[in-house]
Design an enzyme around this catalytic site. Structure first.
Site, PDB file in Angstrom:
ATOM      1  N   SER A   1      -5.393   6.866  -4.774  1.00 50.38           N
ATOM      2  CA  SER A   1      -4.029   6.055  -4.466  1.00 50.38           C
ATOM      3  C   SER A   1      -3.731   5.391  -5.837  1.00 50.38           C
ATOM      4  O   SER A   1      -3.298   6.294  -6.690  1.00 50.38           O
ATOM      5  CB  SER A   1      -4.654   4.745  -3.523  1.00 50.38           C
ATOM      6  OG  SER A   1      -3.454   3.926  -3.052  1.00 50.38           O
TER       7      SER A   1
ATOM      8  N   ASP B   1      -1.541   9.211   6.742  1.00 51.31           N
ATOM      9  CA  ASP B   1      -1.743   8.151   5.722  1.00 51.31           C
ATOM     10  C   ASP B   1      -0.466   7.176   6.148  1.00 51.31           C
ATOM     11  O   ASP B   1       0.621   7.255   5.568  1.00 51.31           O
ATOM     12  CB  ASP B   1      -1.857   8.560   4.519  1.00 51.31           C
ATOM     13  CG  ASP B   1      -2.096   7.502   3.340  1.00 51.31           C
ATOM     14  OD1 ASP B   1      -1.912   6.214   3.565  1.00 51.31           O
ATOM     15  OD2 ASP B   1      -2.855   8.053   2.126  1.00 51.31           O
TER      16      ASP B   1
ATOM     17  N   HIS C   1      -5.587   6.566   5.003  1.00 50.37           N
ATOM     18  CA  HIS C   1      -5.703   6.335   3.768  1.00 50.37           C
ATOM     19  C   HIS C   1      -7.146   6.286   3.191  1.00 50.37           C
ATOM     20  O   HIS C   1      -7.743   5.174   2.906  1.00 50.37           O
ATOM     21  CB  HIS C   1      -4.819   4.828   3.308  1.00 50.37           C
ATOM     22  CG  HIS C   1      -4.504   4.937   1.826  1.00 50.37           C
ATOM     23  ND1 HIS C   1      -4.016   5.821   1.057  1.00 50.37           N
ATOM     24  CD2 HIS C   1      -4.902   3.994   1.025  1.00 50.37           C
ATOM     25  CE1 HIS C   1      -3.655   5.351  -0.058  1.00 50.37           C
ATOM     26  NE2 HIS C   1      -4.390   4.349  -0.278  1.00 50.37           N
TER      27      HIS C   1
END
Length: 219
Positions: free
Chosen positions: A117, A169, A200
């Site tokens: 991320s 996600d 995620h």
């Protein structure tokens, strides 16, 4: 550019390779520490894993709350309005860890930069701009935030890049992963791209493929 605190884990004495793995927003270096035994690395592989902790800073999208972050995110639209200066500063701080590994005897070409991320956005910036040839970049559930401003180094103009994304996600839409692939290809890179039926996060199949990437490029 500050000195980062970090967790260090070695799979065997006398490491000959290093993986520097960056966590996501609001997390810590402890996030990916449990993944190491699941990578399926050879028993005799001597790899040093470094899991830095991001500094604490106010994050606009979370109401200005202070939390571990590599940079501020000002808006969560599809283009992700981020503080590029902070991102580049974080890349510089992680770069100091790379410098330190080289000083400790691990060649630059045996060092992998991984990130999840927010950490993945920093991994792109550092991995593609670092002045010495690195072993590769692992980009997990992330996006290429500095694609328009990055100064790609000649040494890493052909660096191996593996990109992973969850097809469900809700935090970083898969379209951003696809856009990263397209952008990198337009820049002359040859990234690999895999999706998994997850949100995620990471999954075992992905972790095992990361282990294969590590074996191929540094062992």
């Amino acid at each position: 550019m500050q000195d980062l605190e970090y967790i260090e884990l070695e799979t065997a004495p006398g490491p000959t390779a290093t993986v520097i793995w960056l966590h996501g927003l609001g997390a810590s270096g402890h996030d990916f520490e449990p993944v190491v035994p699941e990578l399926g690395l050879p028993e005799d592989a001597a790899v040093r894993f470094i899991f830095p902790h991001a500094p604490n800073m106010p994050v606009t999208i979370n109401g200005g709350m202070t939390m571990p972050a590599w940079y501020d995110i000002k808006a969560m639209d599809i283009d992700r309005i981020v503080d590029t200066d902070q991102l580049m500063s974080s890349a510089g701080s992680v770069g100091k860890l790379v410098d330190r590994e080289i000083e400790r005897g691990v060649p630059a070409e045996k060092i992998i930069i991984a990130g999840f991320s927010q950490g993945g956005a920093v991994a792109y910036e550092l991995g593609l701009s670092y002045p010495k040839r690195l072993a590769g970049v692992l980009a997990l559930s992330t996006y290429f935030a500095t694609a328009k401003t990055i100064q790609v180094s000649e040494a890493n103009a052909e660096i191996p890049i593996s990109i992973y994304h969850g097809s469900f996600d809700p935090v970083v839409p898969e379209s951003l992963g696809v856009r990263s692939v397209e952008t990198l290809k337009a820049m002359g890179f040859s990234p690999t791209y895999q999706t998994f039926p997850m949100e995620h996060s990471v999954c075992l199949e992905e972790v095992l493929d990361i282990g294969r990437f590590i074996r191929k490029h540094v062992l």
